[in-house]
Design an enzyme around this catalytic site. Structure first.
Site, mmCIF file in Angstrom:
data_model
loop_
_atom_site.group_PDB
_atom_site.id
_atom_site.type_symbol
_atom_site.label_atom_id
_atom_site.label_comp_id
_atom_site.label_asym_id
_atom_site.label_seq_id
_atom_site.Cartn_x
_atom_site.Cartn_y
_atom_site.Cartn_z
ATOM 1 N N TYR A 1 -4.673 3.794 7.754
ATOM 2 C CA TYR A 1 -6.027 3.224 7.770
ATOM 3 C C TYR A 1 -6.744 3.574 9.075
ATOM 4 O O TYR A 1 -6.683 4.712 9.529
ATOM 5 C CB TYR A 1 -5.999 1.698 7.575
ATOM 6 C CG TYR A 1 -4.906 1.182 6.682
ATOM 7 C CD1 TYR A 1 -4.882 1.546 5.341
ATOM 8 C CD2 TYR A 1 -3.914 0.341 7.150
ATOM 9 C CE1 TYR A 1 -3.889 1.058 4.501
ATOM 10 C CE2 TYR A 1 -2.926 -0.144 6.310
ATOM 11 C CZ TYR A 1 -2.924 0.223 5.003
ATOM 12 O OH TYR A 1 -1.943 -0.254 4.187
ATOM 13 N N LYS B 1 0.405 3.382 -2.948
ATOM 14 C CA LYS B 1 -0.765 4.244 -3.144
ATOM 15 C C LYS B 1 -0.351 5.718 -3.143
ATOM 16 O O LYS B 1 -1.016 6.557 -3.744
ATOM 17 C CB LYS B 1 -1.794 3.978 -2.037
ATOM 18 C CG LYS B 1 -2.437 2.572 -2.116
ATOM 19 C CD LYS B 1 -3.376 2.330 -0.947
ATOM 20 C CE LYS B 1 -4.317 1.140 -1.132
ATOM 21 N NZ LYS B 1 -3.834 -0.151 -0.724
ATOM 22 N N SER C 1 0.792 -1.232 0.000
ATOM 23 C CA SER C 1 0.000 0.000 0.000
ATOM 24 C C SER C 1 0.825 1.284 0.000
ATOM 25 O O SER C 1 0.267 2.362 -0.225
ATOM 26 C CB SER C 1 -0.931 0.029 1.212
ATOM 27 O OG SER C 1 -2.118 -0.640 0.918
ATOM 28 N N VAL D 1 1.121 -3.806 3.770
ATOM 29 C CA VAL D 1 1.091 -5.126 4.411
ATOM 30 C C VAL D 1 2.352 -5.956 4.161
ATOM 31 O O VAL D 1 2.479 -7.055 4.693
ATOM 32 C CB VAL D 1 -0.166 -5.946 4.042
ATOM 33 C CG1 VAL D 1 -1.422 -5.322 4.620
ATOM 34 C CG2 VAL D 1 -0.286 -6.137 2.542
ATOM 35 N N TYR E 1 -3.077 -1.837 -10.528
ATOM 36 C CA TYR E 1 -3.014 -1.660 -9.080
ATOM 37 C C TYR E 1 -2.158 -2.753 -8.430
ATOM 38 O O TYR E 1 -1.310 -2.473 -7.578
ATOM 39 C CB TYR E 1 -4.443 -1.672 -8.511
ATOM 40 C CG TYR E 1 -4.517 -1.780 -7.004
ATOM 41 C CD1 TYR E 1 -4.242 -0.685 -6.185
ATOM 42 C CD2 TYR E 1 -4.856 -2.988 -6.391
ATOM 43 C CE1 TYR E 1 -4.299 -0.797 -4.800
ATOM 44 C CE2 TYR E 1 -4.923 -3.104 -5.015
ATOM 45 C CZ TYR E 1 -4.642 -2.011 -4.223
ATOM 46 O OH TYR E 1 -4.683 -2.122 -2.850
HETATM 47 N N1 LIG Z 1 -2.709 -2.575 3.045
HETATM 48 C C1 LIG Z 1 -2.098 -3.034 1.990
HETATM 49 O O1 LIG Z 1 -0.885 -2.965 1.876
HETATM 50 C C2 LIG Z 1 -3.016 -3.726 1.007
HETATM 51 C C3 LIG Z 1 -2.409 -3.983 -0.346
HETATM 52 C C4 LIG Z 1 -2.882 -5.289 -0.933
HETATM 53 N N2 LIG Z 1 -2.211 -5.523 -2.188
HETATM 54 C C5 LIG Z 1 -4.372 -5.306 -1.156
HETATM 55 O O2 LIG Z 1 -4.783 -4.797 -2.153
HETATM 56 O O3 LIG Z 1 -5.148 -5.825 -0.373
#
Ligand SMILES: NC(=O)CC[C@H](N)C(=O)O
Length: 317
Positions: free
Chosen positions: A252, A77, A74, A270, A200
């Protein structure tokens, strides 16, 4: 020795602090689990820890497993949003995605229907899929452009996707596909949904180490100018806006707790990475794969708390 003006600690003292954080990290190795929603991430050796800082002048200091590549997930992002903010008008972006903390898990779907297919912010999955759609509907080769953007920001042409992770994400796409198709049903996704998902997932599957990640975020600690190559990535206003969004939405539904404990804009993934910004001073990347229930690195967050205490200043006081 590095002559850095970005902290009251001498470079030697700062290096001592980083080394101490590496020594203390194993205290957290009993807690948490590595991400297991895809096999490619579940295989990562859990008890690793790295830290790197990139001073606002581009100098880097690091300790521990800072040269070990991991899946940035993430954290990507932010790179995608940077690209969107460079290419689209504020109206084009902020009418399709919000700027408020969600208070929900990063991959939650409940709010999305209640709020008519408009994601709360660009750092939850729905919001990042929306930003990816903005890019895929405008760019000829979105994956290529995103990778070039990250390479440029980090001044490192070797950065690449881990195709195994990207494939694994696609094989387990159900929840992200549900988010994207729901937004399409609301008319809020404009390009082909499978292309959006593939782009993505590739972005999440970028493989980078702490040093590369800290370097790729240094412009946010340097009023929008990338110290690695002198280019203006963002205006000062955009830099301030991005840091504000990272502070309120970057971790988050644990963003409030992270602000309380660390007090810096940040973004987690993650894969176990967390990037944080000490505005006008330095960007920081910590990495340790064991995650708490929110999907944030446990040892990483502890180390950031230790770092800000050791530095003796944050933007919060
Ligand atoms: N929080 C994350 O890092 C989520 C990324 C993960 N690839 C997902 O889309 O669920």
């Amino acid at each position: 020795m590095i002559d850095s003006p970005s902290t009251p600690l001498s470079p030697g003292e700062l290096q001592g602090l980083l080394d101490t954080l590496v020594k203390e990290a194993p205290r957290c190795f009993g807690e948490g689990r590595v991400a297991s929603y895809i096999p490619a991430l579940a295989e990562v050796e859990p008890d690793q820890f790295g830290i790197a800082i990139c001073h606002a002048d581009g100098h880097v200091q690091y300790a521990g497993d800072a040269e070990t590549p991991f899946s940035i997930q993430s954290i990507s992002k932010v790179h995608a949003l940077v690209l969107a903010m460079q290419r689209l008008t504020p109206e084009e972006i902020w009418t399709r995605v919000g700027r408020e903390p969600s208070g929900q898990a990063f991959n939650s779907i409940v709010q999305l229907e209640v709020e008519n297919g408009i994601p709360r912010n660009p750092f939850i999955n729905a919001g990042a899929l929306m930003v990816t759609d903005m890019l895929t509907s405008r760019l000829v080769m979105p994956q290529h452009t995103l990778r070039e953007q990250v390479r440029r920001l980090a001044a490192d042409p070797t950065i690449d996707f881990d195709e195994r992770v990207a494939r694994s994400e696609m094989d387990h796409k159900a929840r992200n596909a549900a988010l994207a198709y729901l937004m399409q049903a609301y008319g809020n996704i404009q390009s082909d949904v499978e292309l959006v998902l593939d782009t993505y997932f590739h972005n999440c599957a970028l493989s980078m180490n702490c040093i590369q990640l800290a370097r790729s975020f240094a412009f946010l600690a340097n009023r929008g100018t990338n110290p690695n190559d002198g280019t203006q990535v963002f205006s000062e206003i955009q830099t301030r806006q991005m840091n504000a969004l990272l502070l309120t939405c970057g971790l988050y539904d644990a963003a409030g707790d992270f602000a309380w404990r660390v007090g810096l804009p940040g973004k987690s993934g993650v894969g176990g990475g967390i990037v944080a910004i000490l505005p006008r001073r330095m960007s920081i990347c910590v990495w340790s794969p064991r995650l708490d229930s929110y999907g944030n690195s446990i040892a990483g967050r502890h180390a950031l708390e230790g770092l800000v205490s050791g530095l003796r200043f944050t933007p919060m006081g």
